[in-house]
Design an enzyme around this catalytic site. Structure first.
Site, mmCIF file in Angstrom:
data_model
loop_
_atom_site.group_PDB
_atom_site.id
_atom_site.type_symbol
_atom_site.label_atom_id
_atom_site.label_comp_id
_atom_site.label_asym_id
_atom_site.label_seq_id
_atom_site.Cartn_x
_atom_site.Cartn_y
_atom_site.Cartn_z
ATOM 1 N N HIS A 183 0.833 -1.208 0.000
ATOM 2 C CA HIS A 183 0.000 0.000 0.000
ATOM 3 C C HIS A 183 0.869 1.260 0.000
ATOM 4 C CE1 HIS A 183 -3.634 2.386 1.123
ATOM 5 N NE2 HIS A 183 -2.719 3.151 1.695
ATOM 6 N N GLU A 184 1.804 1.326 0.932
ATOM 7 C CA GLU A 184 2.632 2.527 1.047
ATOM 8 C C GLU A 184 3.595 2.657 -0.127
ATOM 9 O OE1 GLU A 184 1.781 4.693 3.049
ATOM 10 O OE2 GLU A 184 0.483 3.500 4.352
ATOM 11 N N HIS B 165 1.975 4.707 -2.782
ATOM 12 C CA HIS B 165 2.122 6.144 -2.521
ATOM 13 C C HIS B 165 3.533 6.612 -2.872
ATOM 14 C CE1 HIS B 165 -1.762 6.397 -0.676
ATOM 15 N NE2 HIS B 165 -1.449 5.720 0.409
#
Length: 420
Positions: free
Chosen positions: A18-19, A22
């Site tokens: 997920h990160e 980003h």
């Protein structure tokens, strides 16, 4: 121990992916990413690669990517401050020593008169002789305070300098990577285990089970149960589970004949401790996957998980589903341990389901979540200018506090349900 290890590995994978979404798209947009963190709270481990510090933190409740410009800079230098300047071979400032200047004999100590580290990148200051000079500052210069170096963030490296589309992509990429991860895990499951048969067909039957006692046979195609038409194996199992110790009638097709067979499911305890029905039949053996069918399985299963989670959210919003049944951190750890005990393939499916859940929940239009940040970007696009950053930060702070309160509530529900 197995449960803890399985949870930590799964948590690390879900949050890292997920990160990373980003991080990757933020860096592609030219945003300076100061930190990539897995977990919250005190720092356990850290290492620096290029411009980013990678950290593992104590509390496994999420993670974050700290981008320049999202929060006020921790170090500010004002006129009148004495700082030490370290120059590179081009006589450009490469390091600014904020304190403990005696530990840096190579630094030239000056008194700042004017400074701009965002746009023009210069320092004007008085040297020891009282002469006022001006030096250019390297765009990647570091400020050193308490012997910790922090890279400066010129405006063109800050989150707010990028277009709405670039910022929105950097935010949306986190949940997007969770959907991609789920697809990859489920496709891998399909390639390794084969494609599960979706039709409501009876596979192997356990000895002395309710199904054997009633006369069900391997290969029976179940058309309906108590008049409810079936389309998939899941439809059949859900109806069976809803009728522990209750007689239900299977309408099956066998060798061209339609038969009505009454069956009374045995009562067993489900994963959440609630009683469910079980008749003792297995799914037919999976079919070997081709490249196309394996990828198709990954996509369709990911979509199925998404629709299931949206259905639960809809029921929560309309009050048809109690918050008491929502699993928090303790419940997730418990279910992860159960999945690990069932084998790697069950754990793969569980991880994929959680990955989809993480992606969808993060896209909810709530403050502190990615969806809430996307709402603010949408408002900026409509208004033609950003909202007051201090007000937006306050909204996200309140949202984060409420989110942590919700975590505490569902954690208490987990403890009450599993241990009390």
């Amino acid at each position: 121990m197995q449960t803890l290890i399985a949870f930590l590995v799964m948590f690390g994978v879900l949050v890292s992916v997920h990160e990373w979404g980003h991080l990757y798209f933020a860096k592609r947009a030219g945003i300076l990413c100061r930190e990539f963190a897995i977990g919250f709270g005190p720092k356990l481990f850290s290492w620096k690669r290029n411009e980013t510090v990678y950290t593992i933190r104590l509390i496994p409740l999420g993670g974050y990517v700290r981008m320049a410009g999202e929060d006020p800079e921790l170090i500010t230098i004002k006129p009148g401050y004495e700082v030490g300047l370290v120059f590179n071979e081009k006589n450009v400032v490469s390091r600014i020593i904020v304190n403990n200047k005696s530990k840096h004999p190579e630094a030239q100590v000056v008194q700042v008169e004017r400074i701009d580290l965002e746009r023009e990148l210069f320092i004007e200051a008085y040297d020891d002789d009282g002469e006022r000079k001006r030096w250019d500052v390297d765009p990647k210069a570091e400020m050193v305070q308490d012997e910790e170096a922090t890279q400066i963030a010129p405006y063109d490296r800050q989150f707010g300098s990028k277009s709405v589309a670039q910022r929105a992509l950097a935010i949306f990429a986190g949940p997007l990577m969770n959907f991609v991860l789920a697809f990859v895990l489920l496709a891998a499951y399909g390639f390794m285990q084969g494609i599960p048969v979706e039709d409501p067909v009876v596979g192997n039957i356990a000895e002395n089970s309710a199904a054997e006692t009633a006369g069900l046979q391997k290969g029976d195609y179940v058309l309906s149960i108590d008049g409810q038409t079936l389309e998939t194996w899941v439809d059949m199992t859900m109806i069976i589970q809803q009728h522990p110790n209750e007689e239900i009638t299977f309408e099956v097709e066998r060798a061209g004949q339609i038969l009505q067979i009454p069956v009374t499911p045995n009562q067993v305890e489900g994963m959440d401790g609630e009683p469910i029905g079980l008749v003792g039949i297995e799914r037919p053996a999976p079919e070997p996957a081709t490249l196309v069918s394996g990828l198709q399985f990954g996509a369709t299963q990911t979509y199925t998980y998404m629709t299931m989670i949206f259905d639960v959210l809809r029921l929560l919003v309309t009050g048809q589903f109690s918050l008491d049944y929502v699993a928090g951190p303790v419940g997730i750890v418990n279910y992860t341990g159960q999945a690990a005990e069932m084998g790697i393939f069950v754990l793969l499916q569980w991880t994929a389901a959680l990955s989809v859940n993480l992606g969808i929940v993060n896209l909810l239009p709530l403050p502190a979540l990615d969806g809430g940040r996307l709402v603010f970007l949408g408002l900026e696009a409509v208004r033609g200018k950003p909202l007051d950053p201090s007000k937006e930060s306050l909204v996200h702070f309140v949202g984060f506090a409420l989110l942590m309160l919700l975590v505490l509530v569902v954690t208490w529900n987990d403890i009450n349900r599993l241990f009390l």
